[in-house]
Design a protein around this motif. Structure first.
Motif, mmCIF file in Angstrom:
data_model
loop_
_atom_site.group_PDB
_atom_site.id
_atom_site.type_symbol
_atom_site.label_atom_id
_atom_site.label_comp_id
_atom_site.label_asym_id
_atom_site.label_seq_id
_atom_site.Cartn_x
_atom_site.Cartn_y
_atom_site.Cartn_z
ATOM 1 N N LEU A 37 61.093 69.516 66.247
ATOM 2 C CA LEU A 37 62.273 70.306 65.904
ATOM 3 C C LEU A 37 63.169 70.477 67.123
ATOM 4 C CD1 LEU A 37 60.971 73.154 63.555
ATOM 5 C CD2 LEU A 37 61.960 70.947 62.946
ATOM 6 N N LYS A 62 56.956 67.785 57.704
ATOM 7 C CA LYS A 62 55.981 67.350 58.695
ATOM 8 C C LYS A 62 56.315 67.665 60.150
ATOM 9 C CE LYS A 62 54.498 63.375 55.905
ATOM 10 N NZ LYS A 62 54.326 61.898 55.897
ATOM 11 N N ARG A 117 64.367 74.458 55.397
ATOM 12 C CA ARG A 117 62.999 74.567 54.896
ATOM 13 C C ARG A 117 61.989 74.232 55.997
ATOM 14 N NH1 ARG A 117 61.744 70.914 49.794
ATOM 15 N NH2 ARG A 117 63.647 72.022 49.169
ATOM 16 N N GLY A 118 62.275 73.198 56.774
ATOM 17 C CA GLY A 118 61.369 72.801 57.837
ATOM 18 C C GLY A 118 61.239 73.850 58.923
ATOM 19 N N VAL A 173 61.588 66.516 58.492
ATOM 20 C CA VAL A 173 61.676 67.837 59.106
ATOM 21 C C VAL A 173 61.141 68.895 58.152
ATOM 22 C CG1 VAL A 173 63.299 69.637 59.849
ATOM 23 C CG2 VAL A 173 63.551 67.292 60.696
ATOM 24 N N ALA A 174 61.488 68.791 56.884
ATOM 25 C CA ALA A 174 61.061 69.798 55.904
ATOM 26 C C ALA A 174 59.553 69.841 55.757
ATOM 27 C CB ALA A 174 61.704 69.503 54.550
ATOM 28 N N ARG A 213 59.211 76.684 57.576
ATOM 29 C CA ARG A 213 57.799 76.302 57.468
ATOM 30 C C ARG A 213 57.047 76.623 58.752
ATOM 31 N NH1 ARG A 213 55.591 71.718 59.235
ATOM 32 N NH2 ARG A 213 57.634 70.706 59.448
ATOM 33 N N TYR A 241 66.451 70.883 56.243
ATOM 34 C CA TYR A 241 66.274 71.329 57.626
ATOM 35 C C TYR A 241 65.873 72.797 57.654
ATOM 36 C CZ TYR A 241 68.812 67.046 58.860
ATOM 37 O OH TYR A 241 69.219 65.741 58.987
#
Length: 365
Positions: free
Chosen positions: A141, A135, A260-261, A132-133, A264, A258
């Motif tokens: 998500l 890719k 961070r993803g 998740v962070a 992003r 999570y």
């Protein structure tokens, strides 16, 4: 919770009985129980059996917020409770067979806590959080949130069953301290289930509990059912304490990934707040859960040591299985959901559309 679509003969019969205007007859329930026992004997893997896991999930929901149109009086109907016990027996046996439990530590708080921290540190299961962070796509998500919504939208409720089942003392006080935080410390807007709903709203998802149930795979239902199994049975109070301890101890770092993803892909602090909150809260909770809840319970009731470790190991084992399935699907360009909704971003999963996709993909609804 609204009535889900059946996934096989056992869940279909149960839902027919629950939604009938007549109280289920003894004969009908006896026939259903016989069919369920036969299905338990015949299944290749009850943990991945859609029909049996949905049946057990619906029976458990009678003890939570209930099912739409189903009378509250059926919660403790002897025939339904008997059916639940039959399914629980097969389910618990499968868990005890599939979950590897390490050698038991000494029955002291520090020894139990040390072993729990070792188990959490040695967990090398598939890392959904790192995917998740780095890719995950917007659609992935959304799937991630849908899969987690089965538990997160009623977060803390399964573990709260343990409160009256624990002896007065250190373990009970620790559990209440953790649960008070989960429920927002008396502030509805701070309840973790509400914070998760805010995150779902940020990705244009429905937040009604159970809305996406038809898309949830059996293994994810099994994870939820394991919590209810442990929490609703006093004899398994050690397992629910160990379960919560491991749950908290494997939460803080993943939640940072999570968050961070989601950032992003451009989501703001409103969406990530649920994860940010758990980074800090669970870092505190893990210490309380390991030493005071799990360790304190073992010191008060040493005979529960094996079940405490079993409950903790169950979290790690089921998380690894679910993570493997989820990552395999995403890496192969497939949906991780049981059936692929028409547009994973859909705010509503129309039942007709869901069944149409299921039939087209060869999945039995």
């Amino acid at each position: 919770m609204r009535i889900p679509a059946p996934r096989g003969p056992v869940s279909a019969s149960l839902l027919d009985l629950l939604t009938s205007p007549e109280t289920p007859s003894g004969d009908a329930l006896a026939d259903l129980a016989k069919a369920a026992r036969g299905a338990c004997r015949g299944t290749a893997d009850i943990l991945r059996d859609d029909d049996l896991q949905l049946t057990l999930f619906c029976l458990y929901e009678l003890h939570y917020s209930g099912l739409d149109t189903v009378p509250d009086t059926l919660e403790w109907h002897p025939g339904l409770v008997g059916l639940r016990l039959d399914l629980e027996k097969a389910f618990e046996a499968a868990l005890r067979s599939a979950v590897p439990v390490p050698a038991l530590p000494d029955p002291t708080s520090e020894a139990v806590a040390a072993e729990l921290f070792r188990m959490a540190a040695d967990d090398d299961g598939p890392s959904v959080s790192r995917f998740v962070a780095a890719k995950a796509t917007h659609e992935q998500l959304q799937e991630f949130l849908i899969l987690r919504s089965v538990y997160q939208l009623k977060e803390a409720d399964p573990h709260s069953w343990a409160i009256p089942r624990l002896p007065v003392g250190r373990a009970k006080a620790a559990l209440i301290e953790i649960q008070a935080d989960e429920y927002g410390g008396g502030r509805p807007e701070r309840m973790h289930s509400h914070l998760f709903a805010v995150t779902m709203q940020g990705l244009d998802l429905e937040t009604e509990y159970g809305w996406y149930l038809d898309a949830i795979p059996a293994l994810t239902l099994a994870s939820s059912n394991a919590m209810s199994l442990f929490g609703l049975n006093r004899r398994l109070r050690g397992a629910i304490a160990g379960h919560l301890a491991a749950f908290e101890m494997t939460s803080s770092l993943p939640n940072s990934f999570y968050a961070r993803g989601f950032r992003r892909l451009g989501f703001d602090d409103t969406v990530t707040y649920y994860f940010d909150e758990h980074v800090e809260a669970d870092a505190v909770h893990e210490q309380i859960a390991a030493r005071d809840l799990a360790g304190g319970l073992v010191e008060a009731e040493p005979a529960l040591l094996a079940d405490v470790m079993f409950g903790a190991a169950t979290v790690l084992a089921l998380d690894a299985l679910m993570g493997e399935d989820q990552l395999m699907a995403w890496k192969e360009g497939r949906s991780a959901l049981r059936v692929q909704p028409a547009g994973a971003a859909a705010a509503a999963l129309d039942r007709v559309a869901l069944d149409r996709v299921a039939l087209a993909s060869g999945v039995t609804p």
